[in-house]
Enzyme design. Structure first.
Site, PDB file in Angstrom:
ATOM      1  N   ASP A  68      48.591  31.676  75.701  1.00 58.49           N
ATOM      2  CA  ASP A  68      47.170  32.028  75.771  1.00 58.49           C
ATOM      3  C   ASP A  68      46.321  30.846  76.237  1.00 58.49           C
ATOM      4  O   ASP A  68      46.719  29.685  76.116  1.00 58.49           O
ATOM      5  CB  ASP A  68      46.669  32.440  74.378  1.00 58.49           C
ATOM      6  CG  ASP A  68      47.166  33.809  73.958  1.00 58.49           C
ATOM      7  OD1 ASP A  68      48.083  34.347  74.598  1.00 58.49           O
ATOM      8  OD2 ASP A  68      46.619  34.331  72.966  1.00 58.49           O
ATOM      9  N   ASP A  69      45.141  31.179  76.708  1.00 52.34           N
ATOM     10  CA  ASP A  69      44.011  30.257  76.924  1.00 52.34           C
ATOM     11  C   ASP A  69      44.043  29.471  78.227  1.00 52.34           C
ATOM     12  O   ASP A  69      43.110  28.754  78.530  1.00 52.34           O
ATOM     13  CB  ASP A  69      43.832  29.256  75.766  1.00 52.34           C
ATOM     14  CG  ASP A  69      43.486  29.940  74.453  1.00 52.34           C
ATOM     15  OD1 ASP A  69      43.436  31.186  74.445  1.00 52.34           O
ATOM     16  OD2 ASP A  69      43.264  29.235  73.460  1.00 52.34           O
ATOM     17  N   HIS A 119      42.811  37.734  78.965  1.00 50.58           N
ATOM     18  CA  HIS A 119      42.420  37.136  77.677  1.00 50.58           C
ATOM     19  C   HIS A 119      40.903  36.914  77.668  1.00 50.58           C
ATOM     20  O   HIS A 119      40.427  35.906  77.177  1.00 50.58           O
ATOM     21  CB  HIS A 119      43.180  35.822  77.491  1.00 50.58           C
ATOM     22  CG  HIS A 119      43.157  35.270  76.087  1.00 50.58           C
ATOM     23  ND1 HIS A 119      43.285  36.044  74.954  1.00 50.58           N
ATOM     24  CD2 HIS A 119      43.022  33.998  75.624  1.00 50.58           C
ATOM     25  CE1 HIS A 119      43.230  35.280  73.874  1.00 50.58           C
ATOM     26  NE2 HIS A 119      43.063  34.034  74.258  1.00 50.58           N
ATOM     27  N   HIS A 123      36.440  33.693  76.678  1.00 50.11           N
ATOM     28  CA  HIS A 123      37.024  33.328  75.391  1.00 50.11           C
ATOM     29  C   HIS A 123      35.950  32.988  74.361  1.00 50.11           C
ATOM     30  O   HIS A 123      35.928  31.893  73.783  1.00 50.11           O
ATOM     31  CB  HIS A 123      37.976  32.133  75.561  1.00 50.11           C
ATOM     32  CG  HIS A 123      39.020  32.058  74.491  1.00 50.11           C
ATOM     33  ND1 HIS A 123      38.813  31.442  73.284  1.00 50.11           N
ATOM     34  CD2 HIS A 123      40.287  32.526  74.425  1.00 50.11           C
ATOM     35  CE1 HIS A 123      39.903  31.527  72.547  1.00 50.11           C
ATOM     36  NE2 HIS A 123      40.813  32.191  73.219  1.00 50.11           N
ATOM     37  N   HIS A 214      50.203  28.441  73.225  1.00 50.72           N
ATOM     38  CA  HIS A 214      49.028  28.152  74.066  1.00 50.72           C
ATOM     39  C   HIS A 214      49.399  27.155  75.154  1.00 50.72           C
ATOM     40  O   HIS A 214      50.053  26.148  74.867  1.00 50.72           O
ATOM     41  CB  HIS A 214      47.893  27.588  73.219  1.00 50.72           C
ATOM     42  CG  HIS A 214      47.360  28.581  72.216  1.00 50.72           C
ATOM     43  ND1 HIS A 214      47.981  28.808  71.007  1.00 50.72           N
ATOM     44  CD2 HIS A 214      46.299  29.429  72.269  1.00 50.72           C
ATOM     45  CE1 HIS A 214      47.303  29.749  70.349  1.00 50.72           C
ATOM     46  NE2 HIS A 214      46.284  30.140  71.093  1.00 50.72           N
TER      47      HIS A 214
END
Ligand SMILES: [Zn+2]
Length: 265
Positions: A68-69, A119, A123, A214
């Site tokens: 993620d991210d 995602h 964020h 991540h």
């Protein structure tokens, strides 16, 4: 359902009148319970009530690595090198705004056989409190960013920190997205020691797990990058196969729009 609970919890405050100690305690109990249930619905990553979600993959002895991210200009290419060396395919839940900044990295991940998923656009950490229009734009702009770079609309979605939103179910349906959560929270965001991190993952890993990691963190992802090769080798020894968190075949022969790359330089 969520809104009915919200109204009922707050309507319970009328029970305070006329005020007595027992009414106060009774109302406090109802109000507290309602608030706790609402917090559970908004914050628990695997609850199915506000949005259907998948936290497992099918297949005998299969696990899915998810990152993620990202993308991160330094760490994501290093991660892609590791995955290429180990011949492992993974799923990247990219932040649209960052993907627009580093489209060539996202495109490399896609070209090397990984799956790119949404995602959100920026964020937002208080995702569960976004206004309806903001929620929709977070979802749609995230999708649009992936479409520009990879030439297809993503099918999978994960919200920031796994937070829910009362309107997430209908909005994801409109956008043709499936919510994917996880079964193993590795806590790589706090990890200081790569062998501790590797152990934590290896101790839990079981067939069907979706593992949350991540590829972009404020302090860098060196600990995860160091732990990962060991995790991959060890899981392979145990007979696990690494799969994507969802299908990729909808890409077909789609090609990215050249403009997506020009804008970054
Ligand atoms: Zn995130």
């Amino acid at each position: 359902m969520f809104f009915a609970l919200f109204l009922a919890t707050h309507a319970s405050l009328v029970l305070l009148y006329p005020f007595t100690l027992s009414r106060f305690l009774f109302t406090g109990l109802i109000y507290g319970a309602g608030t706790l249930i609402m917090l559970y619905l908004l914050f628990h990553p695997r609850n199915q009530w506000l949005v259907d979600n998948r936290s497992r993959v099918d297949g005998e002895r299969c696990v899915a690595l998810t990152f993620d991210d990202g993308p991160d200009p330094v760490d994501t290419p290093k991660l892609l090198d590791i995955l290429r060396d180990k011949n492992v395919k993974a799923t990247f839940f990219v932040v649209g705004k960052r993907a627009d900044q580093f489209p060539e990295i996202v495109h490399r991940a896609w070209a090397e056989g990984h799956l790119i998923a949404n995602h959100t656009w920026s964020h937002r950490n208080l995702f569960c409190f976004l206004t309806p229009s903001r929620l929709r734009s977070e979802i749609d702009r995230g999708t649009e960013s992936v479409r520009r770079i990879c030439g297809f609309r993503p099918r999978l979605f994960r919200s920031p920190v796994g937070l829910r939103h009362p309107l997430l179910r209908p909005y994801l349906k409109d956008a043709g997205l499936e919510y994917v959560s996880w079964t193993i929270r590795t806590r790589d965001t706090l990890a200081r020691d790569s062998s501790v991190l590797a152990q934590r993952i290896l101790k839990q890993a079981a067939s069907g797990d979706i593992i949350l990691l991540h590829d972009h963190l404020p302090g860098g992802t060196q600990v995860m990058l160091k732990a990962l090769p060991r995790v991959i080798d060890e899981l392979r020894l145990r007979g696990f196969e690494f799969v994507l968190a969802g299908p990729r075949e909808d890409a077909g022969a789609a090609t990215p729009e050249p403009a997506a790359f020009e804008s970054a330089h």
